[in-house]
Design a protein around this motif. Structure first.
Motif, PDB file in Angstrom:
ATOM      1  N   PHE A   1      -2.564   5.786 -10.726  1.00 18.43           N
ATOM      2  CA  PHE A   1      -2.855   4.624 -10.490  1.00 18.43           C
ATOM      3  C   PHE A   1      -2.899   3.472 -11.403  1.00 18.43           C
ATOM      4  O   PHE A   1      -2.327   2.391 -11.281  1.00 18.43           O
ATOM      5  N   ASP A   2      -3.459   3.642 -12.692  1.00 20.53           N
ATOM      6  CA  ASP A   2      -3.611   2.484 -13.697  1.00 20.53           C
ATOM      7  C   ASP A   2      -2.167   2.576 -14.146  1.00 20.53           C
ATOM      8  O   ASP A   2      -1.885   1.318 -14.409  1.00 20.53           O
TER       9      ASP A   2
ATOM     10  N   ALA B   1     -10.961  -9.267   2.661  1.00 20.90           N
ATOM     11  CA  ALA B   1     -11.190  -7.855   3.095  1.00 20.90           C
ATOM     12  C   ALA B   1     -12.300  -7.176   2.138  1.00 20.90           C
ATOM     13  O   ALA B   1     -12.218  -6.046   1.441  1.00 20.90           O
TER      14      ALA B   1
ATOM     15  N   LEU C   1       2.601   2.144  -3.050  1.00 19.29           N
ATOM     16  CA  LEU C   1       1.837   2.537  -4.207  1.00 19.29           C
ATOM     17  C   LEU C   1       1.329   4.279  -3.994  1.00 19.29           C
ATOM     18  O   LEU C   1       1.558   4.933  -4.799  1.00 19.29           O
TER      19      LEU C   1
ATOM     20  N   ARG D   1      -0.608  -0.052 -11.393  1.00 16.89           N
ATOM     21  CA  ARG D   1      -1.050  -1.191 -11.662  1.00 16.89           C
ATOM     22  C   ARG D   1      -0.547  -1.903 -12.664  1.00 16.89           C
ATOM     23  O   ARG D   1      -0.097  -3.301 -12.711  1.00 16.89           O
TER      24      ARG D   1
ATOM     25  N   ALA E   1      -5.748  -0.196 -17.171  1.00 17.05           N
ATOM     26  CA  ALA E   1      -4.949  -0.951 -17.209  1.00 17.05           C
ATOM     27  C   ALA E   1      -5.401  -1.963 -18.540  1.00 17.05           C
ATOM     28  O   ALA E   1      -6.470  -2.275 -18.844  1.00 17.05           O
TER      29      ALA E   1
ATOM     30  N   ARG F   1      -9.088  -3.305 -15.400  1.00 13.90           N
ATOM     31  CA  ARG F   1      -9.458  -3.191 -13.963  1.00 13.90           C
ATOM     32  C   ARG F   1      -8.795  -1.825 -13.567  1.00 13.90           C
ATOM     33  O   ARG F   1      -7.655  -1.698 -13.941  1.00 13.90           O
TER      34      ARG F   1
ATOM     35  N   PHE G   1       0.930  -1.219  -0.215  1.00 13.16           N
ATOM     36  CA  PHE G   1      -0.115   0.019   0.033  1.00 13.16           C
ATOM     37  C   PHE G   1       0.959   1.181   0.047  1.00 13.16           C
ATOM     38  O   PHE G   1       0.677   2.389  -0.819  1.00 13.16           O
TER      39      PHE G   1
ATOM     40  N   GLY H   1      -6.831   1.082 -11.661  1.00 15.20           N
ATOM     41  CA  GLY H   1      -5.817   1.025 -10.815  1.00 15.20           C
ATOM     42  C   GLY H   1      -6.089   1.352  -9.285  1.00 15.20           C
ATOM     43  O   GLY H   1      -5.265   0.833  -8.554  1.00 15.20           O
ATOM     44  N   PHE H   2      -7.225   2.161  -9.019  1.00 13.38           N
ATOM     45  CA  PHE H   2      -7.371   2.827  -7.735  1.00 13.38           C
ATOM     46  C   PHE H   2      -7.630   1.754  -6.730  1.00 13.38           C
ATOM     47  O   PHE H   2      -7.531   1.924  -5.647  1.00 13.38           O
ATOM     48  N   GLU H   3      -8.013   0.531  -7.324  1.00 10.00           N
ATOM     49  CA  GLU H   3      -8.715  -0.294  -6.161  1.00 10.00           C
ATOM     50  C   GLU H   3      -7.539  -1.103  -5.397  1.00 10.00           C
ATOM     51  O   GLU H   3      -7.717  -1.496  -4.396  1.00 10.00           O
ATOM     52  N   LEU H   4      -6.305  -1.360  -6.084  1.00  9.92           N
ATOM     53  CA  LEU H   4      -5.256  -2.074  -5.637  1.00  9.92           C
ATOM     54  C   LEU H   4      -4.765  -1.641  -4.360  1.00  9.92           C
ATOM     55  O   LEU H   4      -4.750  -2.196  -3.190  1.00  9.92           O
ATOM     56  N   PRO H   5      -4.650  -0.147  -4.238  1.00  5.86           N
ATOM     57  CA  PRO H   5      -4.141   0.123  -2.886  1.00  5.86           C
ATOM     58  C   PRO H   5      -5.141   0.001  -1.922  1.00  5.86           C
ATOM     59  O   PRO H   5      -5.051  -0.232  -0.755  1.00  5.86           O
ATOM     60  N   LEU H   6      -6.450   0.331  -2.235  1.00  8.90           N
ATOM     61  CA  LEU H   6      -7.554   0.105  -1.433  1.00  8.90           C
ATOM     62  C   LEU H   6      -7.663  -1.151  -0.906  1.00  8.90           C
ATOM     63  O   LEU H   6      -7.957  -1.650   0.519  1.00  8.90           O
ATOM     64  N   LEU H   7      -7.487  -2.183  -1.677  1.00  8.15           N
ATOM     65  CA  LEU H   7      -7.548  -3.534  -1.285  1.00  8.15           C
ATOM     66  C   LEU H   7      -6.318  -3.769  -0.104  1.00  8.15           C
ATOM     67  O   LEU H   7      -6.480  -4.606   0.688  1.00  8.15           O
ATOM     68  N   LEU H   8      -5.209  -3.365  -0.759  1.00  9.16           N
ATOM     69  CA  LEU H   8      -4.215  -3.617   0.423  1.00  9.16           C
ATOM     70  C   LEU H   8      -4.444  -3.136   1.667  1.00  9.16           C
ATOM     71  O   LEU H   8      -3.901  -3.736   2.761  1.00  9.16           O
ATOM     72  N   LEU H   9      -4.694  -1.836   1.551  1.00 13.08           N
ATOM     73  CA  LEU H   9      -5.081  -1.063   2.897  1.00 13.08           C
ATOM     74  C   LEU H   9      -6.101  -1.854   3.684  1.00 13.08           C
ATOM     75  O   LEU H   9      -6.117  -2.057   4.751  1.00 13.08           O
ATOM     76  N   ALA H  10      -7.099  -2.530   3.223  1.00 19.30           N
ATOM     77  CA  ALA H  10      -8.212  -2.920   3.660  1.00 19.30           C
ATOM     78  C   ALA H  10      -7.692  -4.216   4.270  1.00 19.30           C
ATOM     79  O   ALA H  10      -8.205  -4.717   5.268  1.00 19.30           O
ATOM     80  N   GLY H  11      -6.876  -4.869   3.501  1.00 18.75           N
ATOM     81  CA  GLY H  11      -6.493  -6.145   4.272  1.00 18.75           C
ATOM     82  C   GLY H  11      -5.482  -5.947   5.455  1.00 18.75           C
ATOM     83  O   GLY H  11      -5.817  -6.462   6.357  1.00 18.75           O
TER      84      GLY H  11
END
Lengths: 159, 159
Positions: free
Chosen positions: A117-118, A144, A25, A121, B5, B9, A22, B11-21
């Motif tokens: 971000f794209d 999560a 990124l 990724r 990408a 998908r 996180f 790209g902005f979801e990846l950091p959110l997922l990492l943070l949520a985890g």
DNA sequence: CTAAAATGGGCAACATGGTTGTCGAAATAG
DNA sequence: CTATTTCGACAACCATGTTGCCCATTTTAG
């Protein structure tokens, strides 16, 4: 440092890895954002601008979306206003409300963030292979699920 | 929200997922820690206790390990002292130094954290399958190699 | 051996980003 | 019309960082 999971890997590494990912990124996002003319955007501001959204919102609404008090949201909006990323306008239909709207500069920062971000990724996809990256995202979505929680910052440092 | 990408998908979801985890793990850790008699441990204290380590360290050393100033480390040690997790003792061989040592309670919190983290990881392994979890960790190790950065909290909220 | 530099600890002032509590003005429910 | 709710703001406070400075002590250079 004593017990271990079935396969012998210590459990304390998992959160560290997630955080490191996180953080990598977010750090790269803000470094690139700074290079592209937005040197003062901090993670909290990005979250707040996301919460304001293209249509605008009241400070109370922003607080609700971010999971913080309306006072805290108000202070963040103050910051965004100072930096020229948002503006407050009176709501003619409701004398109490003041609509917070993103300025052109705010929208620009948000647009650039999405592009960056794209790009990040895509770099992960290139290095890991698209399948492994999709697996990673799927796994995290499983574990999560809440996901959309933009209320991310406060709980770390806050009270 | 414009570019995407190669596989579509955002790209902005990846950091959110990492943070949520990360957040899910840390939240559960502290909830369980609270249940087990450590209701006042905050993420920052856990990091600091980790930095102090079984052998103890000076406040300056803790600051270096955490990537924060010695003053900030000193304040955190103050907190840990108030809560009974650490104690300061004069170093007889060096009049400037004060060694910070974990108390029994501090060691207990650290031990319990390790066990809880292992249990959480086991839960992830059970739900994802051990292979997918190992993949996830490997992927993150590839993309966020630094890893051991215990200096995790400040950079989010700090200045 | 002594003078200078480096180190450790702590104080003060300040920045950030949260929290409660309170208040007045405006909208809404009854 | 009145009671309640909501919005925005102010104030006081807390937690966690930051710099800058200072003093005592230890180490190092000469």
């Amino acid at each position: 440092m004593s017990a271990t999971a079935d396969d012998g890997r210590p459990g304390f590494e998992l959160p560290l890895l997630l955080l490191a990912g996180f953080r990598a990124l977010i750090d790269e996002l803000h470094a690139e954002l700074a290079r592209q003319g937005h040197p003062h955007v901090r993670p909290a501001y990005g979250f707040a601008m996301q919460a304001i959204g293209p249509g605008g919102a009241t400070a109370s609404e922003v607080g609700r979306r971010l999971g913080v008090s309306k006072q805290a949201a108000g202070k963040t909006v103050d910051r965004l206003e100072e930096l020229g990323y948002a503006e407050r306008v009176d709501d003619p239909t409701d004398g109490r409300r003041k609509l917070v709207r993103l300025t052109g500069r705010g929208v620009d920062a948000l647009d650039r963030s999405a592009v960056i971000f794209d790009g990040l990724r895509a770099r992960w996809a290139a290095e890991l292979g698209p399948g492994r990256l999709a697996d990673l995202e799927d796994s995290l979505r499983t574990m999560a699920p809440a996901g959309l929680g933009v209320d991310a910052v406060s709980w770390l440092a806050g009270g």
